[in-house]
Enzyme design. Sequence first.
Site, PDB file in Angstrom:
ATOM      1  N   SER A  62       0.867  -1.272   0.077  1.00  0.00           N
ATOM      2  CA  SER A  62       0.231   0.078   0.191  1.00  0.00           C
ATOM      3  C   SER A  62       0.821   1.178   0.033  1.00  0.00           C
ATOM      4  CB  SER A  62      -0.955  -0.038   1.264  1.00  0.00           C
ATOM      5  OG  SER A  62      -1.413   1.395   1.569  1.00  0.00           O
ATOM      6  N   TYR A 108      -2.006  -1.610  11.171  1.00  0.00           N
ATOM      7  CA  TYR A 108      -2.147  -2.122   9.757  1.00  0.00           C
ATOM      8  C   TYR A 108      -1.262  -1.595   8.586  1.00  0.00           C
ATOM      9  CZ  TYR A 108      -4.068  -1.679   4.913  1.00  0.00           C
ATOM     10  OH  TYR A 108      -3.995  -1.420   3.508  1.00  0.00           O
ATOM     11  N   LYS A 135       1.945  -3.760   6.710  1.00  0.00           N
ATOM     12  CA  LYS A 135       2.435  -3.812   5.187  1.00  0.00           C
ATOM     13  C   LYS A 135       3.912  -3.319   5.138  1.00  0.00           C
ATOM     14  CE  LYS A 135      -1.374  -4.269   3.315  1.00  0.00           C
ATOM     15  NZ  LYS A 135      -1.771  -5.716   2.607  1.00  0.00           N
TER      16      LYS A 135
HETATM   17  C1  UD1 Z   1      -6.720   3.835   3.908  1.00  0.00           C
HETATM   18  C2  UD1 Z   1      -5.658   3.589   4.387  1.00  0.00           C
HETATM   19  C3  UD1 Z   1      -4.780   2.749   3.447  1.00  0.00           C
HETATM   20  C4  UD1 Z   1      -5.709   1.492   2.646  1.00  0.00           C
HETATM   21  C5  UD1 Z   1      -6.904   2.095   2.391  1.00  0.00           C
HETATM   22  C6  UD1 Z   1      -7.763   0.988   1.722  1.00  0.00           C
HETATM   23  C7  UD1 Z   1      -4.470   5.116   5.756  1.00  0.00           C
HETATM   24  C8  UD1 Z   1      -3.630   6.424   6.141  1.00  0.00           C
HETATM   25  N1  UD1 Z   1      -4.753   4.563   4.724  1.00  0.00           N
HETATM   26  O1  UD1 Z   1      -6.428   4.841   2.816  1.00  0.00           O
HETATM   27  O2  UD1 Z   1      -3.488   2.263   3.782  1.00  0.00           O
HETATM   28  O3  UD1 Z   1      -4.830   0.972   1.917  1.00  0.00           O
HETATM   29  O4  UD1 Z   1      -7.646   3.025   3.214  1.00  0.00           O
HETATM   30  O5  UD1 Z   1      -8.652   0.414   2.947  1.00  0.00           O
HETATM   31  O6  UD1 Z   1      -4.666   4.416   6.614  1.00  0.00           O
HETATM   32  N2  UD1 Z   1     -12.987  10.222   3.604  1.00  0.00           N
HETATM   33  C9  UD1 Z   1     -14.185  11.345   4.076  1.00  0.00           C
HETATM   34  N3  UD1 Z   1     -15.046  10.632   4.586  1.00  0.00           N
HETATM   35  C10 UD1 Z   1     -15.437   9.345   4.766  1.00  0.00           C
HETATM   36  C11 UD1 Z   1     -14.244   8.574   4.741  1.00  0.00           C
HETATM   37  C12 UD1 Z   1     -13.166   8.907   4.054  1.00  0.00           C
HETATM   38  O7  UD1 Z   1     -13.994  12.343   3.858  1.00  0.00           O
HETATM   39  O8  UD1 Z   1     -16.423   9.087   5.134  1.00  0.00           O
HETATM   40  C13 UD1 Z   1     -11.856  10.886   3.198  1.00  0.00           C
HETATM   41  C14 UD1 Z   1     -10.699  10.616   4.060  1.00  0.00           C
HETATM   42  O9  UD1 Z   1     -10.383  11.314   5.202  1.00  0.00           O
HETATM   43  C15 UD1 Z   1      -9.371  10.305   3.056  1.00  0.00           C
HETATM   44  C16 UD1 Z   1     -10.110  10.055   1.816  1.00  0.00           C
HETATM   45  O10 UD1 Z   1     -11.540  10.377   1.975  1.00  0.00           O
HETATM   46  O11 UD1 Z   1      -8.749  11.765   3.020  1.00  0.00           O
HETATM   47  C17 UD1 Z   1      -9.907   8.567   1.347  1.00  0.00           C
HETATM   48  O12 UD1 Z   1     -10.322   7.875   2.749  1.00  0.00           O
HETATM   49  P1  UD1 Z   1     -10.092   6.363   2.725  1.00  0.00           P
HETATM   50  O13 UD1 Z   1     -11.153   5.894   1.382  1.00  0.00           O
HETATM   51  O14 UD1 Z   1     -10.563   5.760   4.140  1.00  0.00           O
HETATM   52  O15 UD1 Z   1      -8.857   5.827   2.287  1.00  0.00           O
HETATM   53  P2  UD1 Z   1      -7.471   6.221   2.880  1.00  0.00           P
HETATM   54  O16 UD1 Z   1      -7.645   6.606   4.326  1.00  0.00           O
HETATM   55  O17 UD1 Z   1      -6.862   7.037   1.913  1.00  0.00           O
END
Ligand code: UD1
Length: 365
Positions: free
Chosen positions: A148, A173, A177
């Site tokens: 990742s 997690y 990785k």
């Molecule tokens: C996370 C993990 C990554 C993992 C991936 C897949 C971290 C830093 N990253 O990625 O290692 O491979 O999940 O499961 O832990 N967001 C919102 N509202 C929501 C959900 C998300 O605003 O309800 C935003 C988050 O703050 C982020 C972006 O959307 O900025 C993407 O979030 P998300 O889909 O959870 O993925 P990552 O956190 O980037």
Amino acid sequence: MKIPLNIWLFLLMKKSYKKEIMKGKILVTGGTGYIGSHTVVELQNSGYEVLIIDNLSNSGADIVDNIEKITGIRPEFEKLDCLDYEGLERFFQKHEDIKAIIHFAASKAVGESVEKPLLYYRNNLVSLINLLELMPKYHIEGIVFSSSCTVYGQPDQLPVTEQAPIKKAESPYGNTKQINEEIIQDTVKSGAPIKSILLRYFNPIGAHPSAHIGELPIGVPQNLVPYITQTAMGIREKLSVFGDDYNTPDGSAIRDFINVVDLAKAHVVSIDRMLSNKQKEQVEVFNIGTGKGLSVLELITAFEKATGVKLNYEITNRRAGDIEQVWADPEYANKELGWKAETSIEDTLRSAWNWQKKLREKGIQ
Ligand code: UD1
């Protein structure tokens, strides 16, 4: 006797199919999961014979039926946990001619890993160790590992290349990785007769265009796109956008959202490369992303545009542990693997929406 053209064509196709299937047997651990199932489909489409093992902790055996609906080929499936060393050994004894493994089977919820670190360390580390220990004995040439971009943390330079330093992990997690990458590196360095390709995924989203397979989060989705599609469907009242005070053009966080089918294809070319001895080093690392950063707010707009559905959302506080922005420099993968992300963000978001609608039709969500 004159053979009609359609019979000729059928015989020809059957022959080429047989030839294709000789490409080799690939074991996909976690093959009924989100990325695993899409990869099984692409492996089969390109002529590999696929065996799946999965403990079904986060997926169902019906995924095997859905894979068959797409490809017309039923992959062999066994419910098996990679923590079960003896079970794995029995499996390898039964299927001696496995050429390579793609290892997806792992726990992947960031928040849960903070609450249950030992579960994550045991599951994610021991599963890989078991496979690595057994591979030489059963003459399995290599392993493609599901890593990742989380290993980069917040990179100092964007887009991030494979040479960027590994930062201290934010969660158990993420740490699994990093450690797993090191376990593979050290094992190969020790002289084990195996090769490996580490694929560092950015943010996989979307579903197969057939809507037969897709992401199926259990409970409240933690990731952005399932939360968006569930909100659009009315399952969730509104989406929380975690922060609009980041140092980005619109203030929301930026990610590199990669279509899951494109991502699946990166595994196929990695296996091709590994099995045709084209690797330049015994362990290779590739960024698998689009090379384009999209903010959370831009993604929401793209979703609304692609589907015509208006999304109810509000800005809330930042989520702990989130980084501000990351996107890939995928140049090395483009050049060396001959792979490139191709699907537009609109098509990808439409596929996610179609999948959500399919789940509704089936009464699942
Ligand atoms: C996370 C993990 C990554 C993992 C991936 C897949 C971290 C830093 N990253 O990625 O290692 O491979 O999940 O499961 O832990 N967001 C919102 N509202 C929501 C959900 C998300 O605003 O309800 C935003 C988050 O703050 C982020 C972006 O959307 O900025 C993407 O979030 P998300 O889909 O959870 O993925 P990552 O956190 O980037």
